[in-house]
Structure formats: structure tokens, C-alpha cells
Enzyme design. Structure first.
Site, PDB file in Angstrom:
ATOM      1  N   CYS A 190     -20.861  15.552   7.776  1.00 15.78           N
ATOM      2  CA  CYS A 190     -21.380  17.041   8.497  1.00 15.78           C
ATOM      3  C   CYS A 190     -22.819  16.888   8.916  1.00 15.78           C
ATOM      4  O   CYS A 190     -23.289  17.290   9.920  1.00 15.78           O
ATOM      5  CB  CYS A 190     -21.268  18.172   7.477  1.00 15.78           C
ATOM      6  SG  CYS A 190     -22.295  17.791   6.129  1.00 15.78           S
ATOM      7  N   ASP A 234     -20.237  24.185  14.260  1.00 13.29           N
ATOM      8  CA  ASP A 234     -19.785  23.777  12.878  1.00 13.29           C
ATOM      9  C   ASP A 234     -18.784  22.769  12.802  1.00 13.29           C
ATOM     10  O   ASP A 234     -17.685  22.939  13.553  1.00 13.29           O
ATOM     11  CB  ASP A 234     -19.179  24.778  11.977  1.00 13.29           C
ATOM     12  CG  ASP A 234     -19.016  24.546  10.578  1.00 13.29           C
ATOM     13  OD1 ASP A 234     -19.116  23.345  10.189  1.00 13.29           O
ATOM     14  OD2 ASP A 234     -18.605  25.439   9.814  1.00 13.29           O
ATOM     15  N   HIS A 274     -23.140  21.745   2.995  1.00 15.84           N
ATOM     16  CA  HIS A 274     -22.584  21.748   4.384  1.00 15.84           C
ATOM     17  C   HIS A 274     -23.726  22.059   5.131  1.00 15.84           C
ATOM     18  O   HIS A 274     -24.423  22.932   4.972  1.00 15.84           O
ATOM     19  CB  HIS A 274     -21.222  22.657   4.597  1.00 15.84           C
ATOM     20  CG  HIS A 274     -20.832  22.329   5.824  1.00 15.84           C
ATOM     21  ND1 HIS A 274     -19.977  21.132   6.410  1.00 15.84           N
ATOM     22  CD2 HIS A 274     -20.524  23.276   6.754  1.00 15.84           C
ATOM     23  CE1 HIS A 274     -19.509  21.010   7.469  1.00 15.84           C
ATOM     24  NE2 HIS A 274     -19.900  22.585   7.887  1.00 15.84           N
TER      25      HIS A 274
END
Length: 496
Positions: free
Chosen positions: A455, A404, A387
Site C-alpha cells: 500500500c 486508496d 494502511h
């Protein structure tokens, strides 16, 4: 005149022939002209000029006839009492009588002098009767012409009276001239005449000179063209005024079209074709881009991570961050002054716990050309196994931020970066700052990913929008477009 017949000879020899009667003269028609000049007087006794000389044969016959008569008369012609038709001898043979006492205007067969309207329709005998009729009324005695009648006769022959104008000529003179006028509404009114030429006798009289007639004909054609051009000009002028009014009213009734922000400018068809060929080609080892400052080589296999449902790799992320720095240097007034660490910086910093010396030479002024304390923002990519996240040292606002795309928060990363920034400023500039007291926060209302592979693209767009000093106004629906746009910028080695 030809030879005389016996009857004509007998007629010539008879001195009792009456003098031809002449009716009063009348003016000849204009179409006639005199065939010979008239004599000044038809009476030999009053005439100053001698009568025309008869032919010798006529004189001889007249002398023979005069010898048989017993008395003479002093008048120009014999009277009716002295004429006896029974005493006229018609000898079987010719005799030469003595000459007559007076000459008479005796000539051949009488001709009708139609030029002066003299004479009748038929010749007459000596007794006053017509040759072609059994009996005819006797002719009146001759009348001598006076001076006034003679002058009138001469003038009528030399100067004929002008012809009487015909009805057609009178109508032609009464017709109006042609008038052409153009009113304000552009209609043309014409008053035409049938003929511009009037016939008088055998002479054509032009009422309008030729040059004027040609000019009027040319002006009529020119006026028609000018009228057409005037209508077109008027139509164009009205159309222009209508467009101007429409331009004034259109913004009021049409909603304003929002300009597309620069990060969302669509790709052209040519760019779409280039990106499609680069991402779906067969040779995976083909070099598609080589960035010499960072020594990064992009092959088709590396670039294919920008396909849909693929994770981004380090080469694509690091090259794109270098392109963002080059964009800032090209347009420093349009973008914030930033520093972009690559994906290996944070791993190197925390490899043995916390090791500043491991990354101390990454930010020398000779290498960068500037100090980190001079920047507005410093971007640090954070990779957590599978991630990607982003940490920001916001020097302008004096705070540390964590972003995030899954909405989580990691305070440890922010404390490590605060410690690093204190050591960096102290090592490079000798200043002591209290960065540990700056605010550490997780950015709220972030655009979040809705799948398990975007991401990395969210992290790059966080950096892109923050370097533009823009709010994060994108979302999951833009990720497919951002992937193709990033591929195009990498192939061109230029961020937009």
C-alpha cells in the site's frame, strides 16, 4: 716456308710447269674474310704491276731449267706443244743455267686460294695431273680477269653481302606486338609475342625500347591492382546502396518499438548490485544516506523496509517526497508545480478534531518560497494505522480526490482538507474562495494492490505519476521493480 725438298726443287726447275688454272670467282661467304689482297691480274703480260719476287732458291732453279731449253715463248706460260716431259733433264749435280728471257710467277708448292675460291681440291703436277691421283682431267687454260670482274671481286671482299635472314628471324618479324586492353567488364585480353628481341647476325635489335618495356611491365602490375580495387569499390558501393534500400524498407516491415516510459527505465547491473548490497548488508545501523535539508538519516535498518513483503516507514516516505520536490525544482518545465506534505501533516491537523493553527506555520512563504494557491496539486499522505492512502487537492481542476489502493473511499478526509484550504488561502493571501463547492471524488480505475504490504509503494507511485501529469499506468507486477528503484533514488538522494 722451310727448306725445299728435292722433289720440290725439281718441280721448281721444270720450266714446263703449266700455269695454274683459276675458276671464275664467286662471292665469298659472309663468315670468311680475305687473308691477303688479290692481285690485279694473274697474267704477267697484261698486268701493270710486276709479279711478286720469288725466293733466290726458286730463281736459281728456274734459271737452270731455262738453260736446257732450246726455244722460248713470248706467252706468259709455255704451250702444250712445247712441253716434252722426256726432254726434262734431271742432272746429278746442280748447274747454273742462264737466266730465262721472261720472268714467270713461279713460286713454291701451289696453295689453294680458298679466300677467292681459286684452286682445286688437290695440287697438280707440271703435266696437269694431281699429285694424289693416278690420272685426272687436264685443267682448262687460265682466263684473265676483266675490269668488271675485278671490281666485282674487290666489292665482294670489301663489302660482303648482307646475310640472308633465317626462318626464325622471319617468324619473329611476323609475330604481332603484345597488346593489353581492358574492356568494360574488367577482363584482360593479351596478345603475346614470344620474343621482344630479334637476333640479326651478332647484333641484338630491341623492337620495343627498354623504357617502354619497363613501363608496360609496371602498368600491367598496376592495372591488376587497379582492377582489384575497382572491384572492391564497386562491391562496397553496391553494399551501401543495398543498405540504403534496406533502411527504407525495414521500418515498413518491422513493427515500431515503443519507447520505455521514464518511470519504467530498468536499472543497470551496477545499480542492482548497489541496491542488493544496501538492503542485505550485515550492519543494520550503518548510515547509507543523509538528507541535510530535511535532516533525515537513512540507515540500513530503515532502508530495509523496501525489501519485498515489507511495510514502508515514515522516514523512507518523507525523504522520497522531498526528493520529488527537488526534482521539480531542477526541471520545472517537465513536472507540475506541486506541494508534498509529509506523513505527519494530517495527524497534526486532526489531532484535536480540526486545528488549523497547529499547522499554520508549516506553509509560510518565507519557509516554502511560494504560496499553496500557486500550486497545481497538493499531495497529503493519509495513514490509517496499518494502511496508507492519498488525498489530493487538485487546484488546477478545482476538486478533491481520494486514492486508496484497496479501492475504498473516505469523504471525511476530503471535507477536512477543503476546510483547511479555505483557511490557508484566507490566512496567507487574504482571499476568500469557495473550495467547499469543489468536487470531491474517489478516483476510479485505480491500479490496486493484490497483497497486504504494497500500500505504501502504491501511494508513492500515485504521487510520482500525478506529479508527472501522467495516467496511472502501473500495476501490482511493477511493485518489485519500484521498490528497487526507490531504494536506488534514496541512496543517490535524487529522484529520477
Amino acid at each position: 716456308m722451310g727448306a725445299l725438298t728435292d722433289s720440290r726443287k725439281r718441280l721448281s726447275a721444270d720450266y714446263r710447269l703449266p700455269t695454274p688454272s683459276f675458276p671464275p670467282p664467286s662471292p665469298p661467304p659472309p663468315s670468311k674474310r680475305a687473308k691477303f689482297a688479290p692481285s690485279s691480274s694473274l697474267d704477267p703480260s697484261t698486268s701493270a704491276t710486276p709479279p711478286p719476287n720469288p725466293s733466290p732458291q726458286i730463281i736459281h732453279d728456274a734459271a737452270a731449267a731455262a738453260a736446257a731449253t732450246a726455244s722460248t715463248s713470248s706467252a706468259p706460260g709455255p704451250s702444250s706443244s712445247s712441253i716434252d716431259s722426256s726432254s726434262s733433264p734431271f742432272p746429278n749435280r746442280r748447274r747454273l743455267p742462264p737466266p730465262p728471257p721472261l720472268q714467270r710467277p713461279i713460286h713454291g708448292p701451289q696453295r689453294v686460294l680458298r679466300a677467292f675460291r681459286f684452286g682445286g681440291p688437290a695440287r697438280t703436277q707440271a703435266g696437269g695431273t694431281s699429285w694424289f691421283s693416278q690420272s685426272s682431267p687436264p685443267t682448262p687454260p687460265p682466263q684473265s680477269l676483266g675490269l668488271e670482274q675485278y671490281v666485282e671481286l674487290v666489292n665482294s671482299v670489301s663489302h660482303p653481302a648482307p646475310p640472308t635472314p633465317t626462318d626464325a628471324a622471319r617468324k619473329a618479324e611476323a609475330l604481332p606486338l603484345e597488346l593489353v586492353a581492358i574492356e568494360e567488364d574488367g577482363d584482360e585480353k593479351k596478345h603475346q609475342d614470344d620474343d621482344d628481341e630479334v637476333v640479326r647476325g651478332s647484333v641484338f635489335v630491341r623492337r620495343v625500347p627498354l623504357y617502354k618495356e619497363l613501363y608496360q611491365a609496371s602498368s600491367r602490375k598496376r592495372d591488376a591492382k587497379l582492377k582489384s580495387l575497382e572491384f572492391e569499390v564497386r562491391l562496397a558501393e553496391e553494399g551501401r546502396l543495398g543498405l540504403e534500400r534496406l533502411a527504407e524498407v525495414l521500418p515498413r516491415i518491422t513493427p515500431k518499438k515503443e519507447e520505455v516510459p521514464e518511470p519504467f527505465v530498468p536499472l543497470t547491473d551496477e545499480d542492482e548490485e548497489i541496491v542488493r548490497a544496501a538492503l542485505h548488508g550485515r550492519n543494520s545501523r550503518e548510515k547509507l544516506a543523509v538528507h541535510e535539508p530535511s535532516n533525515i538519516v537513512i540507515t540500513r535498518e530503515i532502508l530495509q523496509c523496501l525489501n519485498n513483503q515489507e511495510w514502508l516507514n515514515d522516514e523512507v516516505i518523507n525523504l522520497y517526497l522531498d526528493l520529488l520536490k527537488e526534482r521539480e525544482l531542477r526541471q520545472p518545465s517537465k513536472f507540475l508545480k506541486c506541494h508534498f506534505f509529509n506523513t505527519f501533516f494530517y495527524k497534526k491537523l486532526i489531532a484535536g478534531g480540526y486545528d488549523y493553527k497547529a499547522v499554520r506555520r508549516w506553509t509560510t512563504k518565507r519557509k516554502l518560497g511560494y504560496s499553496l494557491i500557486e500550486c497545481d496539486k497538493i499531495f497529503v499522505p493519509i495513514h490509517k494505522e496499518v494502511h496508507w492512502c492519498l488525498a489530493v487537492i487538485n487546484i488546477r481542476d478545482k476538486k478533491f480526490q481520494y486514492l486508496d489502493s484497496l479501492g475504498s473511499m473516505d469523504m471525511k478526509v476530503l471535507r477536512v482538507l477543503a476546510r483547511y484550504f479555505v483557511d490557508e488561502v484566507k490566512d496567507k493571501s487574504g482571499q476568500q474562495i469557495d473550495a467547499l463547492s469543489w468536487k470531491q471524488e474517489g478516483v476510479k480505475n485505480l491500479p490496486l494492490q493484490e497483497n497486504g504490504w504494497d500500500c505504501g509503494m502504491f501511494m508513492l507511485k500515485y504521487i510520482d505519476f500525478y506529479s508527472r501529469d501522467m495516467d496511472l499506468i502501473f500495476g501490482q507486477k511493477h511493485m518489485r521493480y519500484f521498490r528497487r528503484r526507490t531504494a536506488k533514488e534514496i541512496l543517490n538522494l535524487q529522484a529520477e
